[in-house]
Write a protein that holds these residues in place. Structure first.
Motif, PDB file in Angstrom:
ATOM      1  N   CYS A  13       7.082 -27.398 -53.553  1.00  0.00           N
ATOM      2  CA  CYS A  13       6.899 -27.541 -52.041  1.00  0.00           C
ATOM      3  C   CYS A  13       5.467 -27.014 -51.761  1.00  0.00           C
ATOM      4  O   CYS A  13       4.790 -26.137 -52.269  1.00  0.00           O
ATOM      5  CB  CYS A  13       7.665 -26.231 -51.459  1.00  0.00           C
ATOM      6  N   CYS A  14       4.636 -27.969 -51.002  1.00  0.00           N
ATOM      7  CA  CYS A  14       3.258 -27.708 -50.935  1.00  0.00           C
ATOM      8  C   CYS A  14       2.956 -26.351 -49.733  1.00  0.00           C
ATOM      9  O   CYS A  14       1.673 -26.007 -49.798  1.00  0.00           O
ATOM     10  CB  CYS A  14       2.592 -29.014 -50.260  1.00  0.00           C
ATOM     11  N   LEU A  15       3.900 -26.033 -49.319  1.00  0.00           N
ATOM     12  CA  LEU A  15       3.720 -24.780 -48.410  1.00  0.00           C
ATOM     13  C   LEU A  15       4.013 -23.501 -48.993  1.00  0.00           C
ATOM     14  O   LEU A  15       3.127 -22.465 -48.961  1.00  0.00           O
ATOM     15  CB  LEU A  15       4.697 -24.943 -47.171  1.00  0.00           C
ATOM     16  N   CYS A  16       5.219 -23.513 -49.608  1.00  0.00           N
ATOM     17  CA  CYS A  16       5.594 -22.119 -50.337  1.00  0.00           C
ATOM     18  C   CYS A  16       5.626 -22.092 -51.881  1.00  0.00           C
ATOM     19  O   CYS A  16       5.915 -21.013 -52.492  1.00  0.00           O
ATOM     20  CB  CYS A  16       6.959 -21.599 -49.783  1.00  0.00           C
TER      21      CYS A  16
ATOM     22  N   PHE B  95       8.458 -30.860 -49.760  1.00  0.00           N
ATOM     23  CA  PHE B  95       8.827 -29.784 -48.957  1.00  0.00           C
ATOM     24  C   PHE B  95      10.225 -29.210 -49.425  1.00  0.00           C
ATOM     25  O   PHE B  95      11.184 -30.042 -49.576  1.00  0.00           O
ATOM     26  CB  PHE B  95       8.894 -30.032 -47.530  1.00  0.00           C
TER      27      PHE B  95
ATOM     28  N   ASP C 260      11.013 -25.306 -45.411  1.00  0.00           N
ATOM     29  CA  ASP C 260       9.933 -25.559 -44.793  1.00  0.00           C
ATOM     30  C   ASP C 260       9.882 -27.012 -44.169  1.00  0.00           C
ATOM     31  O   ASP C 260       9.219 -27.291 -43.166  1.00  0.00           O
ATOM     32  CB  ASP C 260       8.660 -25.745 -46.036  1.00  0.00           C
TER      33      ASP C 260
ATOM     34  N   VAL D  75       8.432 -28.154 -40.824  1.00  0.00           N
ATOM     35  CA  VAL D  75       7.344 -29.515 -40.563  1.00  0.00           C
ATOM     36  C   VAL D  75       8.112 -30.476 -39.629  1.00  0.00           C
ATOM     37  O   VAL D  75       7.366 -30.862 -38.859  1.00  0.00           O
ATOM     38  CB  VAL D  75       7.332 -29.984 -42.058  1.00  0.00           C
TER      39      VAL D  75
ATOM     40  N   PRO E  64       0.804 -30.643 -39.754  1.00  0.00           N
ATOM     41  CA  PRO E  64       0.959 -29.551 -40.754  1.00  0.00           C
ATOM     42  C   PRO E  64       0.186 -29.625 -41.998  1.00  0.00           C
ATOM     43  O   PRO E  64       0.019 -28.732 -42.795  1.00  0.00           O
ATOM     44  CB  PRO E  64       2.327 -29.489 -41.097  1.00  0.00           C
TER      45      PRO E  64
ATOM     46  N   ARG F  85      -2.068 -26.760 -43.630  1.00  0.00           N
ATOM     47  CA  ARG F  85      -1.284 -25.606 -44.256  1.00  0.00           C
ATOM     48  C   ARG F  85      -0.762 -26.090 -45.772  1.00  0.00           C
ATOM     49  O   ARG F  85      -0.476 -25.357 -46.595  1.00  0.00           O
ATOM     50  CB  ARG F  85      -0.313 -25.092 -43.774  1.00  0.00           C
ATOM     51  N   CYS F  86      -0.732 -27.357 -46.005  1.00  0.00           N
ATOM     52  CA  CYS F  86      -0.282 -27.925 -47.468  1.00  0.00           C
ATOM     53  C   CYS F  86      -1.403 -27.626 -48.269  1.00  0.00           C
ATOM     54  O   CYS F  86      -2.487 -28.147 -48.161  1.00  0.00           O
ATOM     55  CB  CYS F  86      -0.043 -29.194 -47.102  1.00  0.00           C
ATOM     56  N   ASN F  87      -0.901 -27.243 -49.496  1.00  0.00           N
ATOM     57  CA  ASN F  87      -1.881 -26.789 -50.493  1.00  0.00           C
ATOM     58  C   ASN F  87      -1.892 -28.097 -51.449  1.00  0.00           C
ATOM     59  O   ASN F  87      -1.146 -28.525 -51.796  1.00  0.00           O
ATOM     60  CB  ASN F  87      -1.474 -25.663 -51.527  1.00  0.00           C
TER      61      ASN F  87
END
Length: 141
Positions: A10-13, A51, A55, A59, A70, A73-75
């Motif tokens: 997941c690009c967020l967590c 994701f 998440d 999103v 969003p 916030r995405c890595n």
């Protein structure tokens, strides 16, 4: 050695169990977190971000209900993309940048078709809106 796309967390967590994948044009990379060192012009094809289920709900709500993007916030380190081979240093030759025009045009046309369709899935609508927002500076006036 394999250098193609792989499924990323997941690009967020950073959760390795992902539920949804979104494909974006390379131009989306600069909008992502930690993208300063990546030359998005050297990306070949699409950029995929993933994701986890939790998440994805966030999103989906941000994009569809609130109209918020969003991507900031995405890595980008958790995105999946292919970079063109870099033989310039070894061969002392400068190569042309990949032409993103056809990929961007195709993705934009597909996105517009999704947004006009009455029965598009939430995933398809989120992807279409993110593509449209990413390429909005390239839209004809």
């Amino acid at each position: 050695m394999f250098t193609g796309k792989t499924e990323q967390p997941c690009c967020l967590c950073d959760d390795p169990e992902t539920a949804t994948r979104i494909d974006l044009p390379p131009r989306a990379v600069p909008a992502m977190k930690h993208a300063d060192a990546i030359a998005w012009q050297d990306i070949v094809g699409e950029v995929s971000i993933h994701f986890c289920a939790n998440d994805w709900e966030l999103v989906r709500d941000l994009v569809l209900d609130m109209g918020m993007n969003p991507l900031g916030r995405c890595n980008v380190a958790r995105a999946s993309f292919d970079l063109r081979e870099d033989f310039e240093a070894m061969l002392s030759q400068t190569r042309d940048e990949p032409d993103h025009g056809p990929v961007e045009q195709r993705m934009l046309e597909e996105s517009e078709a999704v947004l006009e369709a009455e029965e598009a899935t939430d995933r398809a609508r989120v992807e279409a809106l993110l593509v449209r927002w990413t390429l909005s500076d390239r839209l004809p006036s």
